[in-house]
Design a protein around this motif. Structure first.
Motif, PDB file in Angstrom:
ATOM      1  N   TYR A   1      32.343   7.402  -2.173  1.00 32.82           N
ATOM      2  CA  TYR A   1      32.686   7.058  -3.560  1.00 32.82           C
ATOM      3  C   TYR A   1      34.174   6.716  -3.678  1.00 32.82           C
ATOM      4  CZ  TYR A   1      33.279   7.522  -8.609  1.00 32.82           C
ATOM      5  OH  TYR A   1      33.578   7.286  -9.918  1.00 32.82           O
ATOM      6  N   GLY A   2      35.020   7.536  -3.060  1.00 38.50           N
ATOM      7  CA  GLY A   2      36.460   7.251  -3.092  1.00 38.50           C
ATOM      8  C   GLY A   2      36.804   5.943  -2.405  1.00 38.50           C
ATOM      9  N   LEU A   3      36.144   5.689  -1.280  1.00 39.61           N
ATOM     10  CA  LEU A   3      36.377   4.437  -0.570  1.00 39.61           C
ATOM     11  C   LEU A   3      35.918   3.246  -1.409  1.00 39.61           C
ATOM     12  CD1 LEU A   3      37.373   3.302   2.152  1.00 39.61           C
ATOM     13  CD2 LEU A   3      35.001   3.434   2.976  1.00 39.61           C
ATOM     14  N   GLY A   4      34.810   3.420  -2.137  1.00 39.30           N
ATOM     15  CA  GLY A   4      34.320   2.350  -2.999  1.00 39.30           C
ATOM     16  C   GLY A   4      35.286   2.047  -4.130  1.00 39.30           C
ATOM     17  N   CYS A   5      35.853   3.093  -4.734  1.00 34.52           N
ATOM     18  CA  CYS A   5      36.841   2.890  -5.810  1.00 34.52           C
ATOM     19  C   CYS A   5      38.065   2.147  -5.283  1.00 34.52           C
ATOM     20  CB  CYS A   5      37.255   4.239  -6.399  1.00 34.52           C
ATOM     21  SG  CYS A   5      35.950   5.080  -7.325  1.00 34.52           S
ATOM     22  N   PHE A   6      38.529   2.541  -4.108  1.00 36.44           N
ATOM     23  CA  PHE A   6      39.703   1.883  -3.524  1.00 36.44           C
ATOM     24  C   PHE A   6      39.409   0.415  -3.223  1.00 36.44           C
ATOM     25  CE2 PHE A   6      42.178   0.572   0.192  1.00 36.44           C
ATOM     26  CZ  PHE A   6      43.471   0.807  -0.265  1.00 36.44           C
ATOM     27  N   ALA A   7      38.229   0.140  -2.652  1.00 34.76           N
ATOM     28  CA  ALA A   7      37.871  -1.239  -2.325  1.00 34.76           C
ATOM     29  C   ALA A   7      37.718  -2.072  -3.584  1.00 34.76           C
ATOM     30  CB  ALA A   7      36.579  -1.261  -1.514  1.00 34.76           C
ATOM     31  N   ALA A   8      37.106  -1.484  -4.626  1.00 35.34           N
ATOM     32  CA  ALA A   8      36.941  -2.205  -5.885  1.00 35.34           C
ATOM     33  C   ALA A   8      38.303  -2.548  -6.491  1.00 35.34           C
ATOM     34  CB  ALA A   8      36.120  -1.367  -6.856  1.00 35.34           C
ATOM     35  N   LEU A   9      39.236  -1.595  -6.456  1.00 37.33           N
ATOM     36  CA  LEU A   9      40.577  -1.844  -6.986  1.00 37.33           C
ATOM     37  C   LEU A   9      41.269  -2.962  -6.212  1.00 37.33           C
ATOM     38  CD1 LEU A   9      42.961  -1.075  -8.800  1.00 37.33           C
ATOM     39  CD2 LEU A   9      43.593   0.655  -7.102  1.00 37.33           C
ATOM     40  N   PHE A  10      41.172  -2.915  -4.886  1.00 41.12           N
ATOM     41  CA  PHE A  10      41.790  -3.947  -4.055  1.00 41.12           C
ATOM     42  C   PHE A  10      41.224  -5.322  -4.396  1.00 41.12           C
ATOM     43  CE2 PHE A  10      41.652  -6.642  -0.286  1.00 41.12           C
ATOM     44  CZ  PHE A  10      43.004  -6.702   0.055  1.00 41.12           C
ATOM     45  N   LEU A  11      39.901  -5.422  -4.516  1.00 43.75           N
ATOM     46  CA  LEU A  11      39.282  -6.717  -4.803  1.00 43.75           C
ATOM     47  C   LEU A  11      39.619  -7.210  -6.212  1.00 43.75           C
ATOM     48  CD1 LEU A  11      35.753  -6.315  -3.166  1.00 43.75           C
ATOM     49  CD2 LEU A  11      37.692  -7.664  -2.348  1.00 43.75           C
ATOM     50  N   MET A  12      39.723  -6.298  -7.170  1.00 47.88           N
ATOM     51  CA  MET A  12      40.102  -6.689  -8.529  1.00 47.88           C
ATOM     52  C   MET A  12      41.507  -7.286  -8.553  1.00 47.88           C
ATOM     53  SD  MET A  12      38.757  -3.638 -10.998  1.00 47.88           S
ATOM     54  CE  MET A  12      37.009  -3.348 -11.293  1.00 47.88           C
ATOM     55  N   ILE A  13      42.441  -6.610  -7.892  1.00 50.64           N
ATOM     56  CA  ILE A  13      43.822  -7.095  -7.849  1.00 50.64           C
ATOM     57  C   ILE A  13      43.880  -8.436  -7.133  1.00 50.64           C
ATOM     58  CG2 ILE A  13      46.122  -6.633  -6.920  1.00 50.64           C
ATOM     59  CD1 ILE A  13      45.560  -3.653  -7.312  1.00 50.64           C
ATOM     60  N   TRP A  14      43.177  -8.533  -6.003  1.00 52.42           N
ATOM     61  CA  TRP A  14      43.155  -9.786  -5.246  1.00 52.42           C
ATOM     62  C   TRP A  14      42.596 -10.921  -6.100  1.00 52.42           C
ATOM     63  CZ3 TRP A  14      38.956 -12.834  -3.955  1.00 52.42           C
ATOM     64  CH2 TRP A  14      39.201 -13.873  -3.054  1.00 52.42           C
ATOM     65  N   ALA A  15      41.507 -10.669  -6.809  1.00 52.04           N
ATOM     66  CA  ALA A  15      40.868 -11.714  -7.604  1.00 52.04           C
ATOM     67  C   ALA A  15      41.761 -12.171  -8.749  1.00 52.04           C
ATOM     68  CB  ALA A  15      39.528 -11.197  -8.149  1.00 52.04           C
ATOM     69  N   ARG A  16      42.377 -11.217  -9.443  1.00 49.48           N
ATOM     70  CA  ARG A  16      43.194 -11.589 -10.600  1.00 49.48           C
ATOM     71  C   ARG A  16      44.414 -12.413 -10.181  1.00 49.48           C
ATOM     72  NH1 ARG A  16      42.510  -9.474 -15.710  1.00 49.48           N
ATOM     73  NH2 ARG A  16      40.656  -8.165 -15.914  1.00 49.48           N
TER      74      ARG A  16
END
Length: 423
Positions: free
Chosen positions: A87-102
């Motif tokens: 779950y923690g790894l998923g949150c970190f990956a989601a945050l990384f992808l959100m920042i990258w996308a924006r």
């Protein structure tokens, strides 16, 4: 990006992108994220044109949503077999992808929506010129569109023009402002009328109360909470500092008395907060007969009025220490615009004759140090530019005050206590 981040991390960690130990929590996090994001302006116009703002809001929304998921599972006593690391790894990956996308979508978004991300229309009806770029412009007189409240057909043509707009700015003579105001009030967009006094008077907004309409030209740079915070910070440092420095300050006072028998302290009238006078305290550094109560002549290098010990006191800025008493009395702060004597001059002009904004610097208590001083703007004011640089720094400090900025200025002051222009 949220779901992709969870799927990617689950696949890498557990071998399946939809493993039940993580995927269920990801599906719960999505609606919670949307709810928080819509409330904290993650999907706002500002997020479209300022990726840093969007990233900050999206990150905070994801953090809160992630915590809400954990809270919901705890309160519901869910039997879901949650992989905490997954779950923690998923949150970190989601945050990384959100920042990258924006950040990577920002150039594409700007090409679609422009620099403002809104439709802006400027209607020129013979008023002051409006110098705005990347906007739609029409000449109301050329198109026969000056508003007439008794002409429904003309108002219909205006409505078709302003209908698709998010913001409409009208520049017109004063006698037609009321007509345009009535027209704009009938629309669903933001309507504005150009008034040169907004800039001339520095108008911050408007107010209506008890049937009286006013233009707000001053609101004070700090609210009550900020003033209390700044005052508490001043006293928390000043009172212990006075106890520590009491002995050394008495020795300095004794040395001044022994040199020529004159008083150890020098008092001079200065301009303080709200443009009120107060008496500032300093160790006397000039000969008794040549002290300048009005401050008409700034001290200069090799000034013949300065005593032997006075040169050393000025060079090390120790002569300023008695101002700690002004801070305790509430007349000064540790950080703020430096107070000036009434007769101070820049070139051959009094300070307030150089720039009309001079009096604005007194919205805060004067300080023992300030942004101008740590930037090196101190000493003589031989040229008008010497004052202008200090004034600009003072106004910048007022406009962007934070307690952390005070801390930084104090730390930087310690680095320039001994300064080549400290005479």
């Amino acid at each position: 990006m949220l779901l992709a981040g969870f799927a990617l991390s689950t696949w890498l960690y557990l071998g399946s992108p939809t493993d039940d130990t993580v995927w269920g929590s990801a599906q719960l996090a999505l609606p919670l994220y949307w709810t928080v994001a819509l409330l904290n302006r993650t999907y706002s116009v500002q997020s479209l044109i300022a990726p840093e703002f969007g990233v900050q809001r999206a990150s905070s929304a994801l953090l809160l949503a992630s915590l809400l998921v954990l809270l919901a599972l705890f309160l519901a006593r869910s039997s879901l077999n949650l992989s905490r690391f997954g779950y923690g790894l998923g949150c970190f990956a989601a945050l990384f992808l959100m920042i990258w996308a924006r950040y990577n979508l920002e150039p594409l978004v700007r090409s679609w929506v422009g620099a403002r991300a809104i439709n802006l229309l400027v209607i020129d009806d013979g008023g002051p010129p409006v110098d705005l770029t990347k906007c739609h412009r029409v000449d109301a007189r050329a198109l026969g569109l000056p508003p007439q409240l008794d002409d429904p057909h003309g108002l219909d043509r205006l409505a078709k023009l302003i209908g698709p707009m998010d913001r409409v700015i009208v520049t017109c003579p004063p006698e037609r402002r009321r007509l345009w105001a009535m027209v704009l009030k009938g629309g669903h967009m933001r309507g504005e009328i150009v008034d040169t006094e907004v800039i001339d008077l520095g108008i911050l907004g408007t107010s209506r109360s008890e049937g009286v309409g006013t233009l707000v030209v001053a609101a004070g740079p700090l609210g009550l909470r900020s003033r209390l915070l700044k005052r508490g910070f001043d006293l928390a440092i000043t009172l212990p500092l006075l106890l520590v420095l009491a002995g050394p300050m008495l020795l300095v006072a004794l040395a001044i008395r022994l040199e020529d028998g004159g008083p150890a302290l020098f008092r001079q009238r200065r301009v303080g907060r709200n443009n009120r006078f107060f008496d500032i305290y300093k160790f006397r550094t000039m000969k008794v007969a040549q002290t300048d109560q009005a401050g008409a002549r700034s001290a200069s290098r090799d000034d013949d009025r300065v005593t032997r010990i006075g040169h050393w006191l000025r060079r090390t800025s120790i002569d300023e220490l008695p101002q700690l008493l002004n801070v305790v009395k509430g007349e000064m702060s540790l950080v703020g615009p430096r107070p000036h004597a009434l007769a101070s001059q820049a070139g051959d002009k009094l300070f307030w004759e150089v720039d009309d904004r001079y009096w604005q610097r007194h919205a805060l208590k004067p300080g023992m140090s300030g942004l101008a001083q740590v930037r090196g703007f101190r000493g003589e004011t031989r040229e008008e530019s010497d004052l202008s640089q200090r004034l600009q720094a003072d106004l910048e400090y007022q406009a962007g005050w934070t307690l952390w900025r005070d801390v930084v200025i104090i730390l930087r002051t310690l680095q320039v206590v001994v300064h080549e222009r400290a005479y």
